[in-house]
Scaffold this motif. Structure first.
Motif, PDB file in Angstrom:
ATOM      1  N   ARG A  42      46.530  33.822  38.257  1.00 38.70           N
ATOM      2  CA  ARG A  42      45.976  33.931  36.907  1.00 38.70           C
ATOM      3  C   ARG A  42      47.108  34.238  35.936  1.00 38.70           C
ATOM      4  O   ARG A  42      48.037  34.954  36.255  1.00 38.70           O
ATOM      5  N   THR A  43      47.011  33.733  34.747  1.00 37.37           N
ATOM      6  CA  THR A  43      48.082  33.931  33.783  1.00 37.37           C
ATOM      7  C   THR A  43      47.791  35.116  32.883  1.00 37.37           C
ATOM      8  O   THR A  43      46.647  35.492  32.665  1.00 37.37           O
ATOM      9  N   THR A  45      47.220  37.039  29.549  1.00 37.34           N
ATOM     10  CA  THR A  45      46.646  36.634  28.273  1.00 37.34           C
ATOM     11  C   THR A  45      46.532  37.831  27.353  1.00 37.34           C
ATOM     12  O   THR A  45      46.260  38.943  27.789  1.00 37.34           O
ATOM     13  N   SER A  47      44.798  39.536  23.795  1.00 35.84           N
ATOM     14  CA  SER A  47      43.658  39.423  22.895  1.00 35.84           C
ATOM     15  C   SER A  47      44.123  38.809  21.587  1.00 35.84           C
ATOM     16  O   SER A  47      45.174  39.174  21.070  1.00 35.84           O
ATOM     17  N   TRP A 270      41.387  41.471  36.849  1.00 34.14           N
ATOM     18  CA  TRP A 270      42.241  41.711  35.696  1.00 34.14           C
ATOM     19  C   TRP A 270      42.829  43.113  35.685  1.00 34.14           C
ATOM     20  O   TRP A 270      42.110  44.104  35.785  1.00 34.14           O
ATOM     21  N   ALA A 301      45.797  43.251  26.261  1.00 32.63           N
ATOM     22  CA  ALA A 301      46.258  42.133  27.084  1.00 32.63           C
ATOM     23  C   ALA A 301      45.752  42.353  28.498  1.00 32.63           C
ATOM     24  O   ALA A 301      45.477  43.493  28.914  1.00 32.63           O
ATOM     25  N   TRP A 303      46.032  40.737  32.794  1.00 30.48           N
ATOM     26  CA  TRP A 303      46.805  39.958  33.747  1.00 30.48           C
ATOM     27  C   TRP A 303      46.032  39.814  35.045  1.00 30.48           C
ATOM     28  O   TRP A 303      45.322  40.740  35.454  1.00 30.48           O
ATOM     29  N   GLU A 343      51.744  36.195  23.148  1.00 34.98           N
ATOM     30  CA  GLU A 343      51.470  36.286  24.572  1.00 34.98           C
ATOM     31  C   GLU A 343      52.494  37.190  25.267  1.00 34.98           C
ATOM     32  O   GLU A 343      53.672  37.233  24.871  1.00 34.98           O
TER      33      GLU A 343
END
Length: 392
Positions: A42-43, A45, A47, A270, A301, A303, A343
């Motif tokens: 997963r990358t 990201t 908000s 996450w 953010a 991850w 990002e």
């Protein structure tokens, strides 16, 4: 780059049944065989930015840099907390040995202050965060968060540097106790804020129900006086609880405008960087990462747990810098107020293995502590170490 394999050193089934662990649990990655996520990669990201009361604050540049200037010290055993001294020295806590050591950053020389009595290391527990009294120059007091035989607690000790090595710590004075302990999720980061009050990141010790229980000390950020009392102005009357709904908080840092940020381990999906609001509910176990439920605070953010498993954070050069354990990298989150300006950006991926603690050193520098001797990493020659970084 030196990739370290993570050895299988614990039994998956026992830990999963006892604590609900996963690849992103507690101190990051469990050993091989733990409940690894079926959807890797997963990358990171952030908000999206939106108008706010901080909208007039300047945003950090979207891209920054991080360079290792030098290795400050090597041969550290399970280092966890780090506290810079006014004279330039560094105090580092050993989770498993229960000792505090002074490192001379000019020479790398290590001098043991002493062993903290009562530390009972097991799993992710042991001697964890350390912090200096706001009046350290006058009172020479060091605070420590550790796992005892019955709980997690905070003590303070006098540091007498004139005494022989190994005998420099005075008898501990317990200022706060009763934080739930577990084999995992013991939290452990402590830091004095700009208000000179003591902030404490705790974990839910594997019992997810504690996080939403405001009567419990587990899965919280606490705010205390230096004497260990609930701080004046806390959001809940006569309570040390400052925010709740956390899973396992191990990173605390303030920006230049006194906003508090915290890093948090997710379970399967996450990991989070959160901007902390007094009385805020951060969702665990009902929400992991962003949620459609407006009663929970969304992260700044997030991850995938393979990429982060965050422990310590620091603020420098307009960004939060976050140390990743399983992710084996240093994350930069550029800020505009309490929102991400762009990002997240990663550095040092796989070069130094697991990263535990990061502390601002001033003048665009960071101290960064590795964590490869914690039973979950693959130590290389010289591990563990303290690194000095130049960042922008």
């Amino acid at each position: 780059m030196r990739r370290r394999a993570v050895p299988a050193v614990l039994t998956c089934a026992v830990l999963l049944l006892a604590a609900g662990c996963s690849s992103g649990d507690g101190d990051g990655d469990g050993p091989a065989g733990w409940n690894e996520r079926a959807t890797p990669g997963r990358t990171a990201t952030a908000s999206p930015s939106s108008p706010s009361s901080e909208s007039a604050e300047r945003a950090a540049p979207a891209k920054g840099s991080a360079e290792v200037v030098r290795t400050v010290a090597t041969g550290l055993d399970s280092p966890w907390g780090l506290a810079p001294l006014p004279d330039g020295g560094l105090l580092v806590a050993s989770r498993d040995e229960g000792t505090i050591t002074r490192v001379d950053p000019a020479t790398g020389k290590k001098t043991e202050l002493g062993e903290v009595p009562g530390v009972s290391p097991a799993g992710e527990g042991g001697l964890l965060g350390i912090a200096l009294s706001p009046s350290y120059a006058a009172d020479r007091t060091v605070y420590a968060y550790f796992t005892s035989a019955s709980d997690n607690r905070i003590v303070r000790m006098l540091h007498d540097a004139d005494r022989p090595a190994g005998e420099q710590l005075g008898a501990p004075d317990t200022v706060f106790k009763g934080i739930p302990k577990g084999f995992v999720h013991n939290g452990g980061r402590i830091a004095f804020g700009p208000d000179k009050l003591l902030y404490v990141g705790t974990g839910e010790s594997g019992d997810t129900g504690l996080s939403q229980d405001r009567e419990s000390l587990g899965g919280k950020i606490l705010r205390l006086t230096p004497e260990g009392d609930p701080a004046p102005g806390n959001p809940f009357p006569d309570s040390p609880v400052y925010s709740y709904g956390h899973r396992n908080v191990q990173g605390l840092a303030w920006d230049g405008s006194r906003h508090l940020f915290a890093a948090e381990f997710g379970q399967d999906t996450w990991d989070e960087l959160n901007a902390i609001t007094p009385g805020g509910n951060y969702g665990w176990p009902e929400a992991e990462g962003r949620s459609d439920d407006g009663s929970y605070r969304d992260p700044v953010a997030q991850w995938g747990t393979d990429e982060a498993s965050p422990s310590g954070i620091a603020y420098a050069e307009g960004s939060v810098w976050m140390a990743g354990l399983k992710g084996e990298r240093l994350w930069r989150v550029p800020l505009k107020g309490t929102e991400a300006a762009a990002e997240p950006q990663s550095f040092l991926t796989g070069e130094y293995g697991r990263l535990r603690t990061v502390v601002a050193a001033g003048a665009g520098r960071l101290w960064l502590v590795t964590s490869n001797t914690d039973g979950r990493g693959g130590p290389a020659k010289g591990d563990d170490r303290i690194l000095e970084l130049k960042v922008s």
